[in-house]
Structures are given as structure tokens and as C-alpha cells.
Design an enzyme around this catalytic site. Structure first.
Site, short mmCIF file in Angstrom:
data_model
loop_
_atom_site.label_atom_id
_atom_site.label_comp_id
_atom_site.label_asym_id
_atom_site.label_seq_id
_atom_site.Cartn_x
_atom_site.Cartn_y
_atom_site.Cartn_z
N LYS A 121 -54.26 -29.06 -41.94
CA LYS A 121 -53.28 -27.98 -41.80
C LYS A 121 -53.99 -26.76 -41.25
CE LYS A 121 -49.84 -30.18 -43.88
NZ LYS A 121 -48.47 -30.38 -43.49
N HIS B 69 -46.68 -43.15 -40.46
CA HIS B 69 -45.95 -41.99 -40.96
C HIS B 69 -44.48 -42.24 -40.66
CE1 HIS B 69 -44.66 -37.80 -41.36
NE2 HIS B 69 -45.84 -37.49 -41.85
O1 3PG Z 1 -47.28 -35.41 -43.17
C1 3PG Z 1 -47.29 -35.19 -44.37
O2 3PG Z 1 -47.31 -36.08 -45.20
C2 3PG Z 1 -47.18 -33.74 -44.78
O3 3PG Z 1 -47.66 -32.98 -43.75
C3 3PG Z 1 -47.80 -33.39 -46.07
O4 3PG Z 1 -48.19 -32.03 -46.10
P1 3PG Z 1 -48.26 -31.20 -47.46
O5 3PG Z 1 -49.16 -31.94 -48.38
O6 3PG Z 1 -48.76 -29.85 -47.10
O7 3PG Z 1 -46.85 -31.18 -47.99
MG MG Z 2 -46.67 -33.82 -42.18
#
Ligand code: 3PG
Ligand code: MG
Length: 399
Positions: free
Chosen positions: A138, A255
Site C-alpha cells: 500500500k 484475486h
Molecule cells: O486486495 C486486497 O485484498 C486488499 O487490498 C486488502 O487491503 P487491506 O488489508 O488494506 O484492506
Molecule cells: Mg486490494
């Protein structure tokens, strides 16, 4: 040949009987249409869908429909979906329909499934039976390759097993994949030489249908140790295409961005369970299924069932590693482990990079939370002599 059995939830509009509605689905998806037709010759009827059982359920009904396996073109996933989950969602005399589950027959599963599966991924990461900890770098977009790699190093040295790109990071000008990947792998090599630990990096190769395999090949050539695909936006067959590409021998992290448009309405759309089955048979080694304590809407009973679809016996296919991700932090780990077990990847983006002492300490705190859960010690007790975990709990609390 055996039949493919699909389970649907449905709610007919007022004045429509459940029998009519279920039959309408079976007809629409196989050999019929809204009216009888003179061209539906006798020899066609072996492809008819058969409604088996209708039961009241919630505000509507569930039914099973048996589809003869000959209606499917073996290996053609878009075609499977058109049969199992096509026009039926729009039938105006049925207010809502949800595909809840599918049991595939062996003859239409010519796929090899995950190459690595849970055991194979554990072997790469050097773990036996504890939950894995992952992080999403992030901010999800914006960092340049050098800073991205620096964050990867901090997370890896702090203790995560897996680092991944976020779903919206692919190959943009601010962070080209060709620059980011080698720099991150360099940092992970550094971690290996310093700690002996092999940390995986799922590089997001999601891209256009005619590009994704090429991108997978390039990533493999550049030294990737895991690939990531956004399965709903790329299409299910993207996973198969990459998994079956000769010469690519890497685990695939899957994902599910955009899934909630399909899965969230409990009365309409497609449940995660059929999606789990598809991803597993097409070769996904890891798949996001949701969290018990995180930021995304979830139903714990469904979630456990979804994870089972990834891990229970399914022909001779290896199990897929379920991934819990979205709003996770160290204070939620014990809940995740007690509800979902140890064969789980616990991923935290904000829950690691948002730690008051930064990414490295955040990663350590997540690992400590996992160690506590595995040892059956409450997070609060474990935090008494683990300051990294303590600082995380002070910020986010205990779920
Ligand atoms: O792709 C994901 O799973 C999310 O980006 C998780 O991000 P977070 O842990 O900040 O909610
Ligand atoms: Mg994410």
C-alpha cells in the site's frame, strides 16, 4: 457420462409457481425457450435439463437442475458458464436467481487444477502447518518501483510469507512491471540471504486476453516466483491459459476484485462456492474468499463452505489455499484462525503498513498474532511480552 448438477436459489414473481420457474430455468438453459417450438425435434431431448428437487428456502426456493454432460463442450469454460449461469438471471417472471453450487462431472473437468496447491506453496515458503501471513503493498498505486521494493523488503524482513501487488496495480507508467519485479525479487533475495526464508511475491499480470500469457512468460523470465490474476475482470479462462502454458511453473494467486457485484446479493447472482470450484479446477493455487473480521461484507457459514470447496476432495485435484484479505489486522487474527483453521493465508495491507511503527514492525505484529493463535494464547496475553503486537492492538483493538 454423468450429469452436472447445479443448485439454484430462486424467488418467482407473484402468481408464478416454483415449479414453473424452475422448469423455465431448465428450459432456457438447455433446449427450450419461452414458448414451445416446432424445431425441438425428438432427438434433441437428451440434452434437456431436468429439475430434480424444489424446496422452500428463505423467502423463495432452491432447486437442483441436472444438465447432461454432453451439453458442455469439454474444456470451454465460457460455454460452461453460459449453460450454468447465463440467460436465467434476466428472466422477468423470476424476481431473483442465485447459482449456489455446482457439481461437475469428471468428463468435463479435463483440467489439471493447481500445480502447487497448499502443500506446494507451503514447501516454497518453508512452513508446515501455520497460517501464512501476506501483505498487499500500500498505497495500492502510486509508489515508484524503488519505493515499492523497499516496502517489500521491510514486510519480508518483518516476517511475512507473501507480498502481493494490489488489484489495480499492473504495468502503469509510474511503476512499470518490468522495473518493479526485478527490484522486488532483489530485495527478497536479500531477505533470503539474511534470514534463510523464501518470501513469495505475487506480481499482478492481469491484462487483456491476448496479452496475459505473454505477460506471464515475461514475468517468469524476469525471475517471478508467483503470478497474480484478477479472475473476475480477466475472465475465468485467463487462469487456465496461464496455468497450462508450457514452461511456466509458478503458483498462481487469484484475486477476485469485482466479485461482489455478482456474489453479494444473497438472492441473486453467483455464490462464491461455484467460483471456488472453477478457480480450483482451472489451476488457481490461492484464492481470496473473504475474512471473518475484516472490512468486506461476509457470511461466516458461506465463507467456511467456500473454503471447503477449495480444500475438500475434488477428483484428483490439489487443494487451493484460501486467502482471507480485506481489512485484516493483528487484532482479528485469532478470530480468523479459530473460524477458518490453519490452512489459510491471512493478508493485511492497512493492518501492516498502518502499524504505528511502520511496515517491518507491522509484519512482525501480524506474525506474532498468528503465533499466539496457533499456540492457543489470547492476543491480549501474548501482547504482554510482545510489544509489536501490543502497539497494533492498542491502535486497532481486538476483534
Ligand atoms: O486486495 C486486497 O485484498 C486488499 O487490498 C486488502 O487491503 P487491506 O488489508 O488494506 O484492506
Ligand atoms: Mg486490494
Amino acid at each position: 457420462m454423468t450429469d452436472v448438477i447445479a443448485t439454484y436459489y430462486f424467488r418467482p414473481r407473484e402468481g408464478v409457481t416454483p415449479e414453473w420457474a424452475a422448469q423455465a430455468i431448465a428450459e432456457e438453459q438447455t433446449t427450450g425457450t419461452w414458448t414451445d417450438i416446432s424445431t425441438r425435434q425428438n432427438y434433441v431431448h437428451y440434452l434437456d435439463g431436468v429439475v430434480d428437487e424444489i424446496h422452500p428456502s428463505g423467502g423463495g426456493y432452491t432447486c437442483t437442475i441436472r444438465y447432461p454432460s454432453e451439453i458442455f463442450e469439454p474444456g470451454n469454460i465460457p460455454q460452461y458458464l453460459s449453460v450454468l449461469a447465463g440467460n436465467l438471471f434476466g428472466l422477468s417472471r423470476i424476481a431473483a436467481v442465485r447459482l449456489v453450487d455446482v457439481e461437475f462431472s469428471r468428463d468435463i473437468v479435463p483440467f489439471k487444477g493447481p500445480k502447487f496447491g497448499i502443500e506446494g506453496v507451503r514447501k516454497l515458503a518453508g512452513t508446515v502447518d501455520r497460517p501464512h501471513v501476506g501483505t498487499i503493498i500500500k498505497p495500492k498505486v502510486g509508489l515508484n518501483p524503488k519505493d515499492t521494493a523497499a516496502v517489500a523488503y521491510e514486510a519480508a524482513i518483518g516476517g511475512v510469507d507473501l507480498i502481493k501487488d494490489d488489484e489495480t496495480l499492473t504495468d502503469q507508467a509510474f511503476c512499470p512491471l518490468g522495473e518493479r519485479l526485478p527490484l522486488i525479487m532483489e530485495q527478497l533475495d536479500r531477505v533470503k540471504s539474511e534470514t534463510g526464508r523464501n518470501v513469495l511475491y505475487a506480481v499482478n499480470i492481469s491484462s487483456a486476453g491476448d496479452k496475459i500469457v505473454q505477460r506471464a512468460r515475461e514475468a517468469a523470465r524476469m525471475g517471478a516466483n508467483m503470478l497474480m490474476i484478477d479472475v473476475i475482470v480477466c475472465g475465468f479462462d485467463a487462469v487456465r491459459a496461464v496455468a497450462e502454458e508450457p514452461g511456466i511453473n509458478l503458483p498462481i494467486h487469484v484475486h477476485r476484485t469485482m466479485h461482489a457485484a455478482i456474489t453479494r446479493n444473497p438472492e441473486h447472482g453467483i455464490a462464491m462456492r461455484p467460483i471456488c470450484r472453477l478457480v480450483r479446477m482451472l489451476g488457481g493455487d490461492q484464492l481470496h474468499t473473504g475474512t471473518v473480521s475484516g472490512k468486506m461484507e461476509h457470511d461466516v457459514t458461506e465463507l467456511r463452505g467456500d473454503n471447503l470447496a477449495l480444500t475438500e476432495p475434488f477428483f484428483d485435484l490439489k487443494p487451493t489455499f484460501p486467502v482471507a484479505s480485506g481489512g485484516l489486522h493483528p487484532g482479528g487474527v485469532h478470530k480468523e484462525v479459530s473460524m477458518l483453521g490453519r490452512d489459510i493465508i491471512l493478508q493485511a495491507g492497512g493492518g501492516i503498513h498502518g502499524h504505528p511503527d511502520g511496515t517491518r514492525v507491522g509484519a512482525t505484529a501480524m506474525r506474532q498474532a498468528v503465533d499466539a493463535a496457533v499456540a492457543g494464547i489470547s492476543p491480549a496475553t501474548y501482547a504482554e511480552d510482545h510489544p509489536e503486537l501490543k502497539r497494533a492492538l492498542d491502535k486497532w483493538g481486538i476483534a
